[in-house]
Scaffold this motif. Structure first.
Motif, PDB file in Angstrom:
ATOM      1  N   THR A 135       0.817  -1.221   0.000  1.00  6.83           N
ATOM      2  CA  THR A 135       0.000   0.000   0.000  1.00  6.83           C
ATOM      3  C   THR A 135       0.851   1.272   0.000  1.00  6.83           C
ATOM      4  O   THR A 135       0.386   2.322  -0.420  1.00  6.83           O
ATOM      5  CB  THR A 135      -0.932   0.047   1.230  1.00  6.83           C
ATOM      6  OG1 THR A 135      -0.138   0.112   2.415  1.00  6.83           O
ATOM      7  CG2 THR A 135      -1.837  -1.174   1.290  1.00  6.83           C
ATOM      8  N   ILE A 147      -8.954  -1.538  -0.003  1.00  3.20           N
ATOM      9  CA  ILE A 147      -7.688  -2.245   0.243  1.00  3.20           C
ATOM     10  C   ILE A 147      -7.978  -3.560   0.956  1.00  3.20           C
ATOM     11  O   ILE A 147      -8.594  -3.568   2.029  1.00  3.20           O
ATOM     12  CB  ILE A 147      -6.747  -1.378   1.119  1.00  3.20           C
ATOM     13  CG1 ILE A 147      -6.384  -0.102   0.356  1.00  3.20           C
ATOM     14  CG2 ILE A 147      -5.495  -2.167   1.506  1.00  3.20           C
ATOM     15  CD1 ILE A 147      -5.616   0.902   1.201  1.00  3.20           C
ATOM     16  N   LEU A 158      -0.877   4.212   4.178  1.00  4.78           N
ATOM     17  CA  LEU A 158      -2.195   4.098   3.546  1.00  4.78           C
ATOM     18  C   LEU A 158      -2.556   5.383   2.804  1.00  4.78           C
ATOM     19  O   LEU A 158      -2.224   6.480   3.262  1.00  4.78           O
ATOM     20  CB  LEU A 158      -3.257   3.830   4.623  1.00  4.78           C
ATOM     21  CG  LEU A 158      -3.219   2.423   5.219  1.00  4.78           C
ATOM     22  CD1 LEU A 158      -4.120   2.341   6.447  1.00  4.78           C
ATOM     23  CD2 LEU A 158      -3.640   1.389   4.178  1.00  4.78           C
ATOM     24  N   HIS A 162      -9.671   5.673   1.676  1.00  7.49           N
ATOM     25  CA  HIS A 162      -9.660   4.214   1.482  1.00  7.49           C
ATOM     26  C   HIS A 162     -10.643   3.538   2.431  1.00  7.49           C
ATOM     27  O   HIS A 162     -11.094   4.140   3.408  1.00  7.49           O
ATOM     28  CB  HIS A 162      -8.261   3.644   1.744  1.00  7.49           C
ATOM     29  CG  HIS A 162      -7.883   3.673   3.195  1.00  7.49           C
ATOM     30  ND1 HIS A 162      -7.246   4.730   3.784  1.00  7.49           N
ATOM     31  CD2 HIS A 162      -8.091   2.767   4.192  1.00  7.49           C
ATOM     32  CE1 HIS A 162      -7.070   4.486   5.066  1.00  7.49           C
ATOM     33  NE2 HIS A 162      -7.566   3.304   5.345  1.00  7.49           N
TER      34      HIS A 162
END
Ligand code: NAP
Length: 241
Positions: A135, A147, A158, A162
């Motif tokens: 990621t 994800i 990250l 998301h």
């Protein structure tokens, strides 16, 4: 003869099952995931401490052969095993499940290149399945990501927008189709892991006309012997005598 089986994959478990009743085999797991699926027979868990640690361990444990059935993207472990075995002249085999046919996928050589492809194609709702360590390359992206990983990625690795799904395969076609529809996915990013456990996402993406960005496998170290099936690996060990 004692055999080290570097595992952490379904193929590693299948090979341990096929061999353990007739061969002195010890499986090794990296210890990345909590509550891993364990192979039958003796298992050790955790890194060896680099190539030097591995070389020592192979000598201490009087290992006579090594089969590397690690994940196709576990390039560091594969390089260490190839080097240590070459130096100690221990028979060594890589068991690498066949890669997927990338078909029309946008094939890239790294997670970073995959993130560049997502930006270049302006994909806005991306199903990102490159795993916990995959990621980070997307952390600066403005796209939205679904994800999926086995264990939680580092929050600093990250992307801003998301949703995280923690789960472990195998995954089925119907579920993958529903997931991609529900989240209005417009691109799938995956490693070319190969195998049946996680391939349903490719079939679902094809059915929905969703483009795929596929990270190609790292090459194997030069000169290593490799086979693609558990049966071939079992034959190789048996032939060592
Ligand atoms: P790696 O980068 O090749 O290995 C890093 C270190 O972990 C090795 O140097 C070794 O530590 C230790 N290690 C790895 N496999 C081991 C084993 N079977 N037994 C003992 N120690 C082991 O491999 P990785 O960190 O496992 O993963 C690299 C990539 O592969 C990641 O991108 C990951 O997402 C992917 N992967 C995916 C799956 C999956 O199921 N989808 C599974 C595994 C890996 P020492 O140097 O201390 O010996």
């Amino acid at each position: 003869m004692r055999v080290l089986l570097l595992g952490g994959t379904a193929e590693g478990r299948a090979l341990a099952k096929a061999l353990h009743s007739r061969i002195d085999i010890v499986s090794s797991l990296a210890g990345r995931v909590p509550d891993p699926a364990l192979p039958v027979g003796p298992v050790r868990v955790g890194g060896f401490g680099g190539v030097d640690g591995l070389r020592r361990w192979l000598l201490d444990e009087r290992i006579g052969a090594v089969i590397d059935a690690t994940h196709p993207f576990a390039a560091t472990m594969t390089a260490h095993a190839a080097q240590a075995c070459a130096e100690l002249q221990i028979p060594h085999l890589v068991l690498a499940r066949p890669a997927w046919d990338p078909g029309d996928a946008i094939v890239v050589e790294s997670d970073t290149k995959a993130a560049e492809a997502v930006a270049r194609h302006d994909f806005s709702r991306v199903f990102l399945t490159t795993g916990r360590s995959g990621t980070r390359a997307f952390a600066g992206s403005d796209s939205w990501f679904l994800i999926r990983a086995v264990t939680e990625p580092d929050p600093a690795a990250l992307p801003r927008r998301h949703q995280l799904v923690l789960s472990r395969g195998p995954y089925r076609y119907d579920g993958e189709l529903a997931l991609m529809r529900e989240h209005r996915i417009d691109a799938l990013v995956t490693k070319n892991s190969g195998g049946q456990m996680t391939r349903a996402k490719l079939d679902a993406a094809a059915a929905l006309g969703i483009p795929v960005v596929m990270v190609a496998r790292p090459p194997l170290p030069a000169g290593v012997a490799a086979v693609g099936s558990v049966e071939q690996a079992a034959q190789w060990v048996t032939g060592l005598g």
